[in-house]
Enzyme design. Structure first.
Site, PDB file in Angstrom:
ATOM      1  N   ASP A  99     -43.353  65.536 -10.688  1.00 17.58           N
ATOM      2  CA  ASP A  99     -42.349  65.888 -11.703  1.00 17.58           C
ATOM      3  C   ASP A  99     -41.778  67.223 -11.243  1.00 17.58           C
ATOM      4  OD1 ASP A  99     -41.202  65.121 -14.441  1.00 17.58           O
ATOM      5  OD2 ASP A  99     -41.795  67.180 -14.833  1.00 17.58           O
ATOM      6  N   THR A 138     -35.760  57.497  -8.659  1.00 19.47           N
ATOM      7  CA  THR A 138     -35.252  57.925  -9.975  1.00 19.47           C
ATOM      8  C   THR A 138     -33.730  58.085  -9.919  1.00 19.47           C
ATOM      9  OG1 THR A 138     -37.343  59.062 -10.315  1.00 19.47           O
ATOM     10  CG2 THR A 138     -35.594  59.541 -11.880  1.00 19.47           C
ATOM     11  N   LYS A 160     -48.974  62.393 -19.325  1.00 21.16           N
ATOM     12  CA  LYS A 160     -48.241  63.465 -18.640  1.00 21.16           C
ATOM     13  C   LYS A 160     -49.195  64.627 -18.443  1.00 21.16           C
ATOM     14  CE  LYS A 160     -44.152  64.567 -17.028  1.00 21.16           C
ATOM     15  NZ  LYS A 160     -43.112  63.719 -16.413  1.00 21.16           N
ATOM     16  N   LYS A 186     -40.890  54.577 -22.081  1.00 20.67           N
ATOM     17  CA  LYS A 186     -40.239  54.393 -20.784  1.00 20.67           C
ATOM     18  C   LYS A 186     -41.052  53.431 -19.916  1.00 20.67           C
ATOM     19  CE  LYS A 186     -39.177  58.179 -18.858  1.00 20.67           C
ATOM     20  NZ  LYS A 186     -38.903  59.380 -18.063  1.00 20.67           N
ATOM     21  N   GLN A 239     -42.951  58.954 -22.326  1.00 17.78           N
ATOM     22  CA  GLN A 239     -43.425  58.129 -21.201  1.00 17.78           C
ATOM     23  C   GLN A 239     -43.974  56.782 -21.675  1.00 17.78           C
ATOM     24  OE1 GLN A 239     -43.459  60.159 -18.045  1.00 17.78           O
ATOM     25  NE2 GLN A 239     -43.294  58.141 -17.133  1.00 17.78           N
TER      26      GLN A 239
HETATM   27  P1  NDP Z   1     -37.213  69.069  -9.181  1.00 17.31           P
HETATM   28  O1  NDP Z   1     -38.196  70.152  -9.361  1.00 17.31           O
HETATM   29  O2  NDP Z   1     -37.134  68.355  -7.884  1.00 17.31           O
HETATM   30  O3  NDP Z   1     -35.726  69.622  -9.516  1.00 17.31           O
HETATM   31  C1  NDP Z   1     -35.415  70.177 -10.744  1.00 17.31           C
HETATM   32  C2  NDP Z   1     -34.007  70.745 -10.648  1.00 17.31           C
HETATM   33  O4  NDP Z   1     -33.612  71.174 -11.939  1.00 17.31           O
HETATM   34  C3  NDP Z   1     -33.917  71.941  -9.740  1.00 17.31           C
HETATM   35  O5  NDP Z   1     -32.637  71.999  -9.171  1.00 17.31           O
HETATM   36  C4  NDP Z   1     -34.133  73.105 -10.721  1.00 17.31           C
HETATM   37  O6  NDP Z   1     -33.567  74.329 -10.285  1.00 17.31           O
HETATM   38  C5  NDP Z   1     -33.417  72.599 -11.937  1.00 17.31           C
HETATM   39  N1  NDP Z   1     -34.040  73.181 -13.143  1.00 17.31           N
HETATM   40  C6  NDP Z   1     -35.333  73.058 -13.536  1.00 17.31           C
HETATM   41  N2  NDP Z   1     -35.563  73.736 -14.678  1.00 17.31           N
HETATM   42  C7  NDP Z   1     -34.381  74.287 -15.004  1.00 17.31           C
HETATM   43  C8  NDP Z   1     -33.942  75.100 -16.077  1.00 17.31           C
HETATM   44  N3  NDP Z   1     -34.785  75.494 -17.055  1.00 17.31           N
HETATM   45  N4  NDP Z   1     -32.638  75.468 -16.096  1.00 17.31           N
HETATM   46  C9  NDP Z   1     -31.803  75.065 -15.117  1.00 17.31           C
HETATM   47  N5  NDP Z   1     -32.142  74.301 -14.077  1.00 17.31           N
HETATM   48  C10 NDP Z   1     -33.408  73.922 -14.023  1.00 17.31           C
HETATM   49  O7  NDP Z   1     -37.477  68.040 -10.377  1.00 17.31           O
HETATM   50  P2  NDP Z   1     -37.058  66.526 -10.519  1.00 17.31           P
HETATM   51  O8  NDP Z   1     -35.723  66.305  -9.889  1.00 17.31           O
HETATM   52  O9  NDP Z   1     -38.198  65.703 -10.102  1.00 17.31           O
HETATM   53  O10 NDP Z   1     -36.954  66.383 -12.107  1.00 17.31           O
HETATM   54  C11 NDP Z   1     -35.759  66.710 -12.826  1.00 17.31           C
HETATM   55  C12 NDP Z   1     -35.839  66.087 -14.216  1.00 17.31           C
HETATM   56  O11 NDP Z   1     -35.982  64.662 -14.075  1.00 17.31           O
HETATM   57  C13 NDP Z   1     -37.015  66.522 -15.095  1.00 17.31           C
HETATM   58  O12 NDP Z   1     -36.598  66.482 -16.444  1.00 17.31           O
HETATM   59  C14 NDP Z   1     -38.033  65.427 -14.853  1.00 17.31           C
HETATM   60  O13 NDP Z   1     -38.964  65.322 -15.906  1.00 17.31           O
HETATM   61  C15 NDP Z   1     -37.124  64.224 -14.778  1.00 17.31           C
HETATM   62  N6  NDP Z   1     -37.676  63.054 -14.124  1.00 17.31           N
HETATM   63  C16 NDP Z   1     -38.116  63.104 -12.827  1.00 17.31           C
HETATM   64  C17 NDP Z   1     -38.609  61.968 -12.212  1.00 17.31           C
HETATM   65  C18 NDP Z   1     -38.976  61.964 -10.774  1.00 17.31           C
HETATM   66  O14 NDP Z   1     -39.279  60.867 -10.259  1.00 17.31           O
HETATM   67  N7  NDP Z   1     -38.978  63.061 -10.069  1.00 17.31           N
HETATM   68  C19 NDP Z   1     -38.736  60.704 -12.948  1.00 17.31           C
HETATM   69  C20 NDP Z   1     -38.157  60.734 -14.281  1.00 17.31           C
HETATM   70  C21 NDP Z   1     -37.690  61.884 -14.830  1.00 17.31           C
HETATM   71  P3  NDP Z   1     -34.534  75.453  -9.643  1.00 17.31           P
HETATM   72  O15 NDP Z   1     -34.953  74.899  -8.312  1.00 17.31           O
HETATM   73  O16 NDP Z   1     -33.684  76.649  -9.545  1.00 17.31           O
HETATM   74  O17 NDP Z   1     -35.684  75.612 -10.592  1.00 17.31           O
END
Ligand code: NDP
Length: 457
Positions: free
Chosen positions: A169, A212, A129, A117, A114
Site C-alpha cells: 500500500d 490497480t 489492513k 472491495k 476492504q
Molecule cells: P504510493 O506510495 O506508491 O504513492 C502514493 C502517491 O500519493 C505518491 O505520489 C504520494 O506522494 C502521494 N501522496 C500520498 N499521501 C499524500 C498526501 N497526504 N497528500 C498528497 N499526496 C500524497 O501508493 P499507491 O500508489 O500504492 O497508493 C495510492 C492510493 O491507492 C492509496 O489510497 C492506496 O490505499 C490506494 N490503493 C493502492 C493499491 C495498490 O495496489 N497499490 C490498491 C488499491 C488502492 P509522496 O511520494 O510525495 O508522498
C-alpha cells in the site's frame, strides 16, 4: 445523504459512541450504511442475525511495538498494526501502509472498505489492513530492512497463506514486501504465498504491479462506454505519482486519452502535450525523486508547489479525474472546480479520496462516479490471482493475468449495475448509482456467508 433506516442509524450511533476518535473509520462506515437501507428493508434476516453490528467490528485488532536500530546506532520505536476485519468469505487480505499519518482510525477505515472491495472481486478473500507510522521516506535501504524485519517478526504470529495475506500500500512496495517475505521465511522455514506483491522470481504475479492502475482504467472504460462516452481524446488529471497513478497514466494513454497533470505531496506538474508515464517511472521508481524534477526531462512542462493537501491539481481543466494519492483529497470545493471545468467522470484509484460533500457534487450534477471499492479493486483481485498461482505452484503469463484482471473489472462494474438496478437506485441526476450498487453487491455476498456460518465472530 443520510442513514434512512432506524436500525442502521442505531448501530451507527453505538459505533460513534464506542469509537469517538476515529473519524475516517466512522466516515467509511456511514458511507456504506447510507446505501444499505433497501437491503435491510427487503431482508429482515440480516437484522435478526445482527449482521450489521458484527460487520462494523473487526474480528481481531493487533497492535505492537516495532523497535529497530537506525544507521547511527540509535534505537527507534514505531507502532505496528494489523486489523483483521472479516473472514466470512476467505482469509483476511489487505495491504500494509507505511506512512507517518497511520493510526487505528485510518487502518480500520481501510480494513472496513476492504471487506466489500474484496467481495466485489468475485474471488474468495476476506478483509484486513495493516501498517505502521514508520516513514520510509529518507531512510536508507538498510534502515528499511531493519524496520521490515522487526515488523514481520511480530506479524509472523498472526499471518499465513490460509489466515491473513498482507500486500503493499502507500509506502510499501516490492522492496519492503521482499524484506518482510525474507523474514517470514527465515522465522517459519516455509516458502508460502504469505504476502502478495512479491518479486517475480520469488512467486510474484506478472501484472500485479500494473494491476490497480490498469484495473482503474478498465473499470472507467466500462463506466464511460455505458454512458456513450470513451477515453479517446479526453484530458485526464491523475493525482499522485506512485504505483496506482503511474499505471493509470499508462493505460489511460493507451486508451487514447492525454494525461495532463500528476502530483506528489509537494506539488503538481502540468504537461499539455501529455505526460509520458515512462518518465514518471524513472523519477519515482528508479530515482525515488520528487515530481518537480519532471521539468528536467520536459522543458515545456510546468510545476506548481502545493503542499496544502494537494488540492491545486483539481483546478486543472480536465474531462476525467482519477484521484490516486490518498483519502479525502477531493473536497467539495475541489469537486466544484472539476464541475465548473466540465469534468464528466471521476473514478477513484485511491481509497476514499472524495469527501461525502464531493460525492454529493458528482451525484447531483451527473458526473459519472466510480467509487474506490469497485474502481481500484484490480490490485487486490490480482493479489488473489497471485495467491492462486502460489497455491498451484505455477505462473500465468502477463497476458493471461491481464485478461483475467480485465474480465474481473467488467464483472465488478456489471455486478454493481445489477445491484443498483435490483433496488432501483439512481443518483439525483438520474444516473445509475454505482456507489450504492458496489456497496450492496459487496455487502450481500459477505452477509450471506455470515448468515450461513451462524454466530461465528
Ligand atoms: P504510493 O506510495 O506508491 O504513492 C502514493 C502517491 O500519493 C505518491 O505520489 C504520494 O506522494 C502521494 N501522496 C500520498 N499521501 C499524500 C498526501 N497526504 N497528500 C498528497 N499526496 C500524497 O501508493 P499507491 O500508489 O500504492 O497508493 C495510492 C492510493 O491507492 C492509496 O489510497 C492506496 O490505499 C490506494 N490503493 C493502492 C493499491 C495498490 O495496489 N497499490 C490498491 C488499491 C488502492 P509522496 O511520494 O510525495 O508522498
Amino acid at each position: 445523504m443520510a442513514i434512512k433506516n432506524a436500525y442502521l442509524q442505531s448501530v451507527f450511533d453505538g459505533l460513534k459512541a464506542r469509537n469517538p476518535n476515529e473519524p475516517e473509520f466512522l466516515q467509511a462506515v456511514e458511507e456504506v450504511l447510507e446505501t444499505l437501507t433497501p437491503v435491510i428493508e427487503a431482508r429482515p434476516e440480516i437484522q435478526n442475525a445482527g449482521i450489521i453490528e458484527r460487520i462494523v467490528e473487526p474480528e481481531r485488532t493487533i497492535m505492537f511495538r516495532v523497535s529497530w536500530v537506525d544507521d547511527n546506532g540509535k534505537v527507534q520505536v514505531n507502532r505496528g498494526y494489523r486489523v483483521q476485519f472479516n473472514s466470512a468469505i476467505g482469509p483476511y487480505k489487505g495491504g500494509i501502509r507505511l506512512h507517518p499519518s497511520v493510526n487505528l482510525s485510518i487502518l480500520k477505515f481501510l480494513g472496513f472498505e476492504q471487506i466489500f472491495k474484496n467481495s466485489l472481486t468475485t474471488l474468495p478473500i476476506g478483509g484486513g489492513k495493516g501498517g505502521s507510522d514508520f516513514d520510509p521516506k529518507g531512510k536508507s535501504d538498510n534502515e528499511i530492512m531493519r524496520f521490515c524485519q522487526s515488523f514481520m517478526t511480530e506479524l509472523t504470529k498472526h499471518v499465513g497463506p490460509d489466515t491473513d495475506v498482507p500486500a503493499g500500500d502507500i509506502g510499501t512496495g516490492a522492496r519492503e514486501i521482499g524484506f518482510m517475505f525474507g523474514q517470514y521465511k527465515r522465522l517459519r522455514n516455509e516458502f508460502t504465498g504469505v504476502l502478495t506483491g512479491k518479486a517475480i522470481p520469488a512467486g510474484g504475479s506478472l501484472a500485479r504491479t500494473e494491476a490497480t492502475g490498469f484495473g482503474l482504467c478498465y473499470y472507467t472504460k466500462e463506466m464511460l462506454e455505458h454512458d456513450g462516452k470513451s477515453f479517446q481524446g479526453k484530458r485526464v488529471v491523475i493525482s499522485g505519482s506512485g504505483n496506482v497513478a503511474i499505471y493509470a497514466c499508462q493505460k489511460a494513454t493507451e486508451f487514447g486519452a492525454k494525461v495532463i497533470a500528476m502530483s506528489d505531496s509537494n506539488g503538481y506538474i502540468v504537461d499539455e502535450n501529455g505526460i509520458d508515464y515512462k518518465t514518471i517511472q524513472v523519477i519515482k521508481e528508479q530515482k525515488r525523486d520528487r515530481i518537480k524534477t519532471y521539468l528536467n526531462y520536459v522543458k515545456d512542462a510546468k510545476y506548481y508547489e502545493d503542499k496544502n493537501g494537494s488540492k491545486g491539481i483539481w483546478t486543472v481543466p480536465c474531462d476525467i479525474a482519477l484521484p490516486c494519492a490518498t483519502q479525502n483529497e477531493i473536497n467539495e470545493e475541489s469537486a466544484n472546480a472539476l464541475l465548473k471545468n466540465g469534468c464528466i467522470a471521476v473514478a477513484e484509484g485511491a481509497n476514499m479520496p472524495s469527501t461525502p460533500e464531493a460525492i454529493a457534487v458528482y451525484q447531483k450534477n451527473g458526473i459519472l462516479y466510480g467509487p474506490a471499492k469497485a474502481a481500484n479493486a484490480g490490485g487486490v483481485a490480482t493479489s488473489a490471482l497471485e495467491m492462486c498461482q502460489n497455491s498451484m505452484r505455477y505462473s500465468w503469463s502477463f497476458e493471461e493475468v491481464d485478461e483475467k484482471l480485465h474480465n474481473i473489472m467488467i464483472a465488478i462494474y456489471n455486478n454493481s449495475v445489477d445491484a443498483a438496478n435490483r433496488y432501483n437506485l439512481k443518483t439525483p441526476a438520474g444516473k445509475i448509482d454505482l456507489m450504492a450498487g458496489a456497496n450492496i453487491a459487496g455487502f450481500e455476498k459477505v452477509a450471506n456467508a455470515m448468515l450461513w456460518q451462524g454466530v461465528a465472530y
